[in-house]
Design an enzyme around this catalytic site. Structure first.
Site, mmCIF file in Angstrom:
data_model
loop_
_atom_site.group_PDB
_atom_site.id
_atom_site.type_symbol
_atom_site.label_atom_id
_atom_site.label_comp_id
_atom_site.label_asym_id
_atom_site.label_seq_id
_atom_site.Cartn_x
_atom_site.Cartn_y
_atom_site.Cartn_z
ATOM 1 N N CYS A 180 58.302 -7.687 40.375
ATOM 2 C CA CYS A 180 59.546 -8.082 39.701
ATOM 3 C C CYS A 180 60.469 -6.901 39.404
ATOM 4 O O CYS A 180 61.581 -7.099 38.911
ATOM 5 C CB CYS A 180 59.227 -8.852 38.413
ATOM 6 S SG CYS A 180 58.643 -7.802 37.074
ATOM 7 N N GLN A 194 34.867 4.045 24.716
ATOM 8 C CA GLN A 194 36.279 4.080 24.318
ATOM 9 C C GLN A 194 37.079 4.839 25.368
ATOM 10 O O GLN A 194 38.294 4.928 25.291
ATOM 11 C CB GLN A 194 36.424 4.813 22.978
ATOM 12 C CG GLN A 194 35.668 4.167 21.849
ATOM 13 C CD GLN A 194 35.501 5.137 20.688
ATOM 14 O OE1 GLN A 194 36.363 5.224 19.813
ATOM 15 N NE2 GLN A 194 34.423 5.895 20.673
ATOM 16 N N ASN A 213 26.402 14.861 18.981
ATOM 17 C CA ASN A 213 27.763 15.399 18.843
ATOM 18 C C ASN A 213 27.656 16.897 18.548
ATOM 19 O O ASN A 213 26.660 17.356 18.000
ATOM 20 C CB ASN A 213 28.505 14.687 17.696
ATOM 21 C CG ASN A 213 30.022 14.812 17.806
ATOM 22 O OD1 ASN A 213 30.561 15.904 18.006
ATOM 23 N ND2 ASN A 213 30.726 13.695 17.662
ATOM 24 N N VAL A 214 28.688 17.642 18.922
ATOM 25 C CA VAL A 214 28.688 19.085 18.622
ATOM 26 C C VAL A 214 28.995 19.347 17.150
ATOM 27 O O VAL A 214 28.767 20.445 16.645
ATOM 28 C CB VAL A 214 29.698 19.862 19.514
ATOM 29 C CG1 VAL A 214 29.218 19.916 20.953
ATOM 30 C CG2 VAL A 214 31.091 19.242 19.434
ATOM 31 N N HIS A 261 38.983 0.356 25.568
ATOM 32 C CA HIS A 261 40.372 0.839 25.507
ATOM 33 C C HIS A 261 41.071 0.819 26.860
ATOM 34 O O HIS A 261 42.068 1.517 27.051
ATOM 35 C CB HIS A 261 40.404 2.245 24.894
ATOM 36 C CG HIS A 261 40.047 2.257 23.438
ATOM 37 N ND1 HIS A 261 39.736 3.391 22.746
ATOM 38 C CD2 HIS A 261 39.966 1.241 22.529
ATOM 39 C CE1 HIS A 261 39.466 3.086 21.472
ATOM 40 N NE2 HIS A 261 39.592 1.788 21.325
ATOM 41 N N ALA A 274 26.605 16.933 24.733
ATOM 42 C CA ALA A 274 26.029 15.711 25.313
ATOM 43 C C ALA A 274 25.365 16.008 26.657
ATOM 44 O O ALA A 274 24.288 15.486 26.951
ATOM 45 C CB ALA A 274 27.122 14.666 25.482
ATOM 46 N N CYS A 328 52.361 -4.804 34.465
ATOM 47 C CA CYS A 328 53.809 -4.938 34.322
ATOM 48 C C CYS A 328 54.155 -5.244 32.867
ATOM 49 O O CYS A 328 53.421 -5.940 32.171
ATOM 50 C CB CYS A 328 54.296 -6.059 35.237
ATOM 51 S SG CYS A 328 56.080 -6.272 35.161
ATOM 52 N N VAL A 346 38.790 5.940 28.945
ATOM 53 C CA VAL A 346 39.541 5.221 29.975
ATOM 54 C C VAL A 346 39.383 5.928 31.328
ATOM 55 O O VAL A 346 40.050 5.599 32.296
ATOM 56 C CB VAL A 346 41.044 5.134 29.601
ATOM 57 C CG1 VAL A 346 41.234 4.334 28.324
ATOM 58 C CG2 VAL A 346 41.677 6.521 29.459
#
Ligand code: APR
Length: 249
Positions: free
Chosen positions: A153, A98, A216-217, A116, A234, A124, A100
């Site tokens: 453009c 997920q 996971n924490v 994502h 992790a 654009c 980016v």
């Protein structure tokens, strides 16, 4: 527990990883819902929306420029590299993320599905123009513009990421769902598991008879269906796990 999880992985042929912001936390990138998940006085949920961009594109772009700068300084951490190693060992088939931030790719993951989008891509708001800023070498230019404009453009550019209320890219989503149906194990790393449709992935694996391993924490939305919950960072747990798998093989 670690030894048992390692045995599960070592005997699996079709493992996928599903990752969220927590895997990049040790690289210095703030997560969304943690205590550091605030930018100025705003919550990401208030900024990462088409409505916020419509209302105040400058505010939203400033938020993304801040994140791009943070991410540019970040390097993959041992958790990202552990997944690369698992892929090289022929155990891990794909990483579905997920995030980016591009850190899985930087680390060397080959089969990566970004649900994502990617913060280094822009597109654009009017025409078909798309650009990968790492490839075009225009990161600094974009960071220095008040409101980045389309070179084709002249309309407003936007980050090529998925905002709240927007559909996920269908090719990536279909591919991820297909992988989840076929997987015998999913390793869920550093996600609160609250944002759908991405968060369906571990559920699809479970419903198809697969095993859910979570790192996971703290507990997350996925924990109720986790067969194994490894509590911790992790960047500490994943390398230990991969080392253990290597020992068994
Ligand atoms: N190791 C493992 N897990 C960690 C670590 C760590 N070092 N640090 C934090 N975490 C966990 C947190 O406990 C939390 O469960 O990572 C998770 C981060 O959750 P979120 O901030 O909600 O991030 P994520 O689940 O990726 O968010 C999903 O929401 O805003 C949107 O589009 C954005 O992709 C994002 C989506």
């Amino acid at each position: 527990m670690m030894a048992e999880v390692a045995r599960v992985l070592a005997s699996s042929k079709n493992v996928i990883a599903f990752t969220g912001a927590g895997i990049s936390a040790e690289s210095g990138i703030p997560t969304f819902r943690g205590k550091d998940g605030l930018w100025k006085k705003y919550r990401p949920e208030e900024l990462a929306t088409p409505e916020a961009f419509e209302r105040n594109p400058k505010l939203v772009w400033d938020f993304y420029k801040w994140r791009i700068k943070k991410i540019l300084k970040a390097k993959p951490n041992p958790a990202h590299y552990a997944l690369v190693e698992l892929e090289k060992m022929g155990i891990l088939k794909a990483v579905i993320t997920q995030n980016v931030d591009d850190l899985h790719r930087e680390a060397g993951t080959k089969n990566l599905i970004e649900l994502h989008g990617n913060i280094f891509r822009v597109r654009c708001t009017s025409c078909e123009f798309r650009e990968h800023l790492k490839e075009s070498g225009r990161i600094d230019e974009i960071l220095s513009e008040d409101l980045p404009k389309c070179p084709k453009c002249g309309s407003l550019l936007r980050p090529d990421v998925v905002w709240f209320g927007e559909p996920l890219p269908s090719k990536e989503l279909n591919e991820a769902f297909k992988l989840a149906k076929e997987a015998d194990v999913v390793i869920v790393v550093g996600t609160s598991g609250l944002v759908y449709p991405a968060a369906y992935i571990p559920y699809i694996v479970k419903d198809s008879g697969g095993v859910v391993i979570e790192i996971n924490v703290q507990k997350s939305g996925i924990t109720p269906i986790a067969d194994f919950f490894l509590r911790g960072k992790a960047g500490e747990i994943l390398p230990k796990l991969v080392q253990e798998v290597r020992r068994i093989l």
